[in-house]
Design a protein around this motif. Structure first.
Motif, PDB file in Angstrom:
ATOM      1  N   VAL A  60       0.823  -1.223   0.000  1.00 36.64           N
ATOM      2  CA  VAL A  60       0.000   0.000   0.000  1.00 36.64           C
ATOM      3  C   VAL A  60       0.852   1.267   0.000  1.00 36.64           C
ATOM      4  O   VAL A  60       0.390   2.315   0.439  1.00 36.64           O
ATOM      5  CB  VAL A  60      -0.937   0.013   1.231  1.00 36.64           C
ATOM      6  CG1 VAL A  60      -1.987  -1.049   1.123  1.00 36.64           C
ATOM      7  CG2 VAL A  60      -0.139  -0.154   2.524  1.00 36.64           C
ATOM      8  N   THR A  65      -0.914   3.217  -5.913  1.00 35.89           N
ATOM      9  CA  THR A  65      -1.816   2.566  -4.967  1.00 35.89           C
ATOM     10  C   THR A  65      -2.590   3.585  -4.149  1.00 35.89           C
ATOM     11  O   THR A  65      -3.799   3.459  -3.943  1.00 35.89           O
ATOM     12  CB  THR A  65      -1.014   1.647  -4.027  1.00 35.89           C
ATOM     13  OG1 THR A  65      -0.415   0.605  -4.796  1.00 35.89           O
ATOM     14  CG2 THR A  65      -1.906   1.035  -2.979  1.00 35.89           C
ATOM     15  N   LEU A  69      -6.660   3.855  -3.992  1.00 32.45           N
ATOM     16  CA  LEU A  69      -7.375   3.729  -2.727  1.00 32.45           C
ATOM     17  C   LEU A  69      -8.169   4.984  -2.401  1.00 32.45           C
ATOM     18  O   LEU A  69      -9.319   4.912  -1.958  1.00 32.45           O
ATOM     19  CB  LEU A  69      -6.382   3.428  -1.598  1.00 32.45           C
ATOM     20  CG  LEU A  69      -5.641   2.096  -1.664  1.00 32.45           C
ATOM     21  CD1 LEU A  69      -4.593   2.009  -0.564  1.00 32.45           C
ATOM     22  CD2 LEU A  69      -6.615   0.932  -1.548  1.00 32.45           C
ATOM     23  N   GLU A  72     -11.344   5.329  -4.708  1.00 35.65           N
ATOM     24  CA  GLU A  72     -12.453   4.441  -4.359  1.00 35.65           C
ATOM     25  C   GLU A  72     -13.116   4.876  -3.053  1.00 35.65           C
ATOM     26  O   GLU A  72     -14.345   4.890  -2.946  1.00 35.65           O
ATOM     27  CB  GLU A  72     -11.987   2.998  -4.247  1.00 35.65           C
ATOM     28  CG  GLU A  72     -13.115   2.055  -3.854  1.00 35.65           C
ATOM     29  CD  GLU A  72     -12.829   0.597  -4.163  1.00 35.65           C
ATOM     30  OE1 GLU A  72     -13.657  -0.250  -3.776  1.00 35.65           O
ATOM     31  OE2 GLU A  72     -11.793   0.311  -4.780  1.00 35.65           O
ATOM     32  N   THR A  73     -12.303   5.221  -2.066  1.00 34.76           N
ATOM     33  CA  THR A  73     -12.869   5.660  -0.785  1.00 34.76           C
ATOM     34  C   THR A  73     -13.717   6.908  -0.960  1.00 34.76           C
ATOM     35  O   THR A  73     -14.852   6.997  -0.463  1.00 34.76           O
ATOM     36  CB  THR A  73     -11.748   5.924   0.235  1.00 34.76           C
ATOM     37  OG1 THR A  73     -10.944   4.744   0.381  1.00 34.76           O
ATOM     38  CG2 THR A  73     -12.324   6.322   1.582  1.00 34.76           C
ATOM     39  N   TYR A 103     -17.647   0.230  -5.248  1.00 40.09           N
ATOM     40  CA  TYR A 103     -17.057  -1.071  -4.907  1.00 40.09           C
ATOM     41  C   TYR A 103     -16.799  -1.846  -6.198  1.00 40.09           C
ATOM     42  O   TYR A 103     -17.723  -2.168  -6.924  1.00 40.09           O
ATOM     43  CB  TYR A 103     -18.049  -1.816  -4.021  1.00 40.09           C
ATOM     44  CG  TYR A 103     -17.479  -2.942  -3.187  1.00 40.09           C
ATOM     45  CD1 TYR A 103     -17.228  -2.771  -1.836  1.00 40.09           C
ATOM     46  CD2 TYR A 103     -17.243  -4.193  -3.744  1.00 40.09           C
ATOM     47  CE1 TYR A 103     -16.758  -3.813  -1.055  1.00 40.09           C
ATOM     48  CE2 TYR A 103     -16.763  -5.237  -2.979  1.00 40.09           C
ATOM     49  CZ  TYR A 103     -16.523  -5.049  -1.635  1.00 40.09           C
ATOM     50  OH  TYR A 103     -16.055  -6.082  -0.872  1.00 40.09           O
ATOM     51  N   PRO A 126      -4.052  -3.961  -2.959  1.00 41.41           N
ATOM     52  CA  PRO A 126      -4.533  -3.014  -1.945  1.00 41.41           C
ATOM     53  C   PRO A 126      -6.017  -2.690  -2.088  1.00 41.41           C
ATOM     54  O   PRO A 126      -6.693  -2.434  -1.081  1.00 41.41           O
ATOM     55  CB  PRO A 126      -3.674  -1.762  -2.199  1.00 41.41           C
ATOM     56  CG  PRO A 126      -2.469  -2.253  -2.901  1.00 41.41           C
ATOM     57  CD  PRO A 126      -2.939  -3.385  -3.747  1.00 41.41           C
ATOM     58  N   ILE A 127      -6.535  -2.691  -3.318  1.00 43.88           N
ATOM     59  CA  ILE A 127      -7.966  -2.438  -3.521  1.00 43.88           C
ATOM     60  C   ILE A 127      -8.786  -3.558  -2.893  1.00 43.88           C
ATOM     61  O   ILE A 127      -9.798  -3.322  -2.222  1.00 43.88           O
ATOM     62  CB  ILE A 127      -8.285  -2.315  -5.022  1.00 43.88           C
ATOM     63  CG1 ILE A 127      -7.500  -1.150  -5.653  1.00 43.88           C
ATOM     64  CG2 ILE A 127      -9.772  -2.143  -5.242  1.00 43.88           C
ATOM     65  CD1 ILE A 127      -7.864   0.197  -5.112  1.00 43.88           C
ATOM     66  N   LEU A 130      -8.664  -3.039   0.844  1.00 45.77           N
ATOM     67  CA  LEU A 130      -9.526  -1.920   1.245  1.00 45.77           C
ATOM     68  C   LEU A 130     -10.983  -2.373   1.312  1.00 45.77           C
ATOM     69  O   LEU A 130     -11.699  -2.071   2.281  1.00 45.77           O
ATOM     70  CB  LEU A 130      -9.381  -0.762   0.256  1.00 45.77           C
ATOM     71  CG  LEU A 130     -10.394   0.384   0.425  1.00 45.77           C
ATOM     72  CD1 LEU A 130     -10.144   1.140   1.716  1.00 45.77           C
ATOM     73  CD2 LEU A 130     -10.350   1.332  -0.780  1.00 45.77           C
ATOM     74  N   GLN A 131     -11.406  -3.105   0.290  1.00 46.84           N
ATOM     75  CA  GLN A 131     -12.803  -3.530   0.231  1.00 46.84           C
ATOM     76  C   GLN A 131     -13.122  -4.562   1.311  1.00 46.84           C
ATOM     77  O   GLN A 131     -14.176  -4.503   1.948  1.00 46.84           O
ATOM     78  CB  GLN A 131     -13.126  -4.082  -1.157  1.00 46.84           C
ATOM     79  CG  GLN A 131     -13.015  -3.012  -2.235  1.00 46.84           C
ATOM     80  CD  GLN A 131     -13.437  -3.468  -3.621  1.00 46.84           C
ATOM     81  OE1 GLN A 131     -13.712  -2.659  -4.487  1.00 46.84           O
ATOM     82  NE2 GLN A 131     -13.482  -4.762  -3.847  1.00 46.84           N
ATOM     83  N   VAL A 134     -12.074  -2.776   5.110  1.00 46.90           N
ATOM     84  CA  VAL A 134     -12.630  -1.488   5.532  1.00 46.90           C
ATOM     85  C   VAL A 134     -14.059  -1.306   5.016  1.00 46.90           C
ATOM     86  O   VAL A 134     -15.001  -1.200   5.808  1.00 46.90           O
ATOM     87  CB  VAL A 134     -11.747  -0.312   5.049  1.00 46.90           C
ATOM     88  CG1 VAL A 134     -12.349   1.019   5.499  1.00 46.90           C
ATOM     89  CG2 VAL A 134     -10.328  -0.456   5.577  1.00 46.90           C
TER      90      VAL A 134
END
Length: 368
Positions: A60, A65, A69, A72-73, A103, A126-127, A130-131, A134
């Protein structure tokens, strides 16, 4: 890109099989709910254990990356605000709308797309984390809280997310990863093989479930409902049968309420079984907002954030590509499990899966 196209064709074939099974009577309408429960309680938790257990939790650090991240967040958070405060959806529907708008289908399409375009799928890890670590846990906690219908005690409500099988799968995967446990060793590899077999079901079963859901909802099933507005026609009172007594009087009164000289006292109205009398234009607007968010808004966010981090060319294509990936079929599973915005999730998965190809091709042509 031919490999991605062939992968999409396979997805389409499996979805079509699910559709045909319902339309031809091979399985009853509503079978998609059973398959979704199989995924929710068995197949997907097993897949999460193996995926998180093998993931590189340290991937990450690169600017590519970070841009992916962050996009998307930010995409999920802004989509939630739009659904909740602009489109005026309830909390559960807003959560599903937010996931539909941000998502991504990281594992099934993200890996082959990045390998084909960039020759390396490291950026997708990392995606996925994250999903799984988190976004999904936060969404489950909210959905469990607002849809929980079990015991009414505060303790039961607060601990509902802890009983979620997907969160349990993530937690077990983290323990396996952190402790370096080799699941192929215990019991002669039985645990690892069992998890692999269950996890392998997740994608195929969810695609079948999507097709079954489509068949059950289109064309719309209609039924006749009676709206009891006063519209009786004048008539002479009916002669009550002799000796009818109180029961006969009640039946005669009910009969007088329903008809007058053979004329119905209420107007029959055709409504759809799913979402009766709901404004279709409003539902369409919610869907297309989610589709636009997934295919346009979030990729543009990735583009802007990446440029701000001084990414150029192929490096900038990495976060833009991950942001352009279609809505994950998991969102449909979550919507079905919690009974919130199921048509939105289903249609968004299908439309964005078909629509992301030109978006990715355009980004590749402009940035590669």
């Amino acid at each position: 890109m031919g490999g991605v196209i062939s992968g999409l064709v396979v997805f389409a074939v499996v979805i079509a099989v699910g559709w045909l099974l319902v339309r031809t009577g091979g399985v009853p309408a509503g079978s998609d709910t059973v398959l979704t429960r199989v995924c929710f309680y068995a197949a997907t938790p097993a897949l999460l254990v193996t995926t998180v257990g093998k993931a590189d939790l340290a991937t990450v650090a690169s600017p590519e990356t970070v841009a992916g991240l962050a996009a998307e967040t930010l995409g999920v958070l802004t989509a939630w605000c739009v659904h909740r405060y602009v489109l005026r959806r309830d909390v559960a529907e807003s959560v599903i709308g937010a996931l539909a708008g941000g998502y991504v289908n990281a594992a099934n399409l993200g890996i082959p797309v990045l390998i084909l375009l960039l020759g390396d799928a490291t950026a997708i890890a990392p995606i996925v984390l994250l999903q799984m670590l988190v976004l999904a846990p936060v969404a489950f906690a909210i959905l469990d809280r607002v849809t929980y219908q079990g015991p009414s005690s505060r303790l039961a409500t607060l601990t509902a997310p802890l009983r979620n099988p997907l969160l349990i799968g993530v937690a077990v995967g983290l323990v396996v990863n952190a402790l370096g446990i080799d699941l192929t060793t215990p019991l002669g590899g039985l645990i690892a093989r069992s998890l692999d077999e269950l996890g392998a079901l997740a994608v195929t079963v969810m695609m079948l479930s999507l097709g079954m859901s489509l068949a059950a909802s289109s064309p719309k099933v209609t039924r006749r409902l009676t709206i009891t507005e006063p519209c009786r026609l004048p008539s002479a009172p009916r002669e009550r049968p002799r000796g009818a007594g109180a029961a006969g009087a009640g039946r005669a009164a009910a009969s007088d309420d329903l008809e007058a000289d053979g004329a119905p006292s209420a107007l029959p109205v055709d409504v759809t079984a799913e979402g009766a009398l709901e404004d279709r234009s409003e539902r369409g607007a919610v869907l297309w907002v989610s589709v636009a968010w997934k295919l346009v808004v979030v990729p543009l966010m990735a583009l802007g954030i990446g440029a701000a981090l001084d990414l150029r060319g192929g490096d900038l294509l990495v976060p833009v590509t991950t942001a352009s990936l279609p809505c994950a079929q998991n969102v449909f599973m979550y919507a079905t499990r919690y009974g919130a915005a199921k048509p939105l999730a289903r249609d968004c998965v299908l439309i964005t899966t078909a629509g992301f190809v030109p978006v990715v091709l355009l980004a590749s042509a402009l940035l590669h």
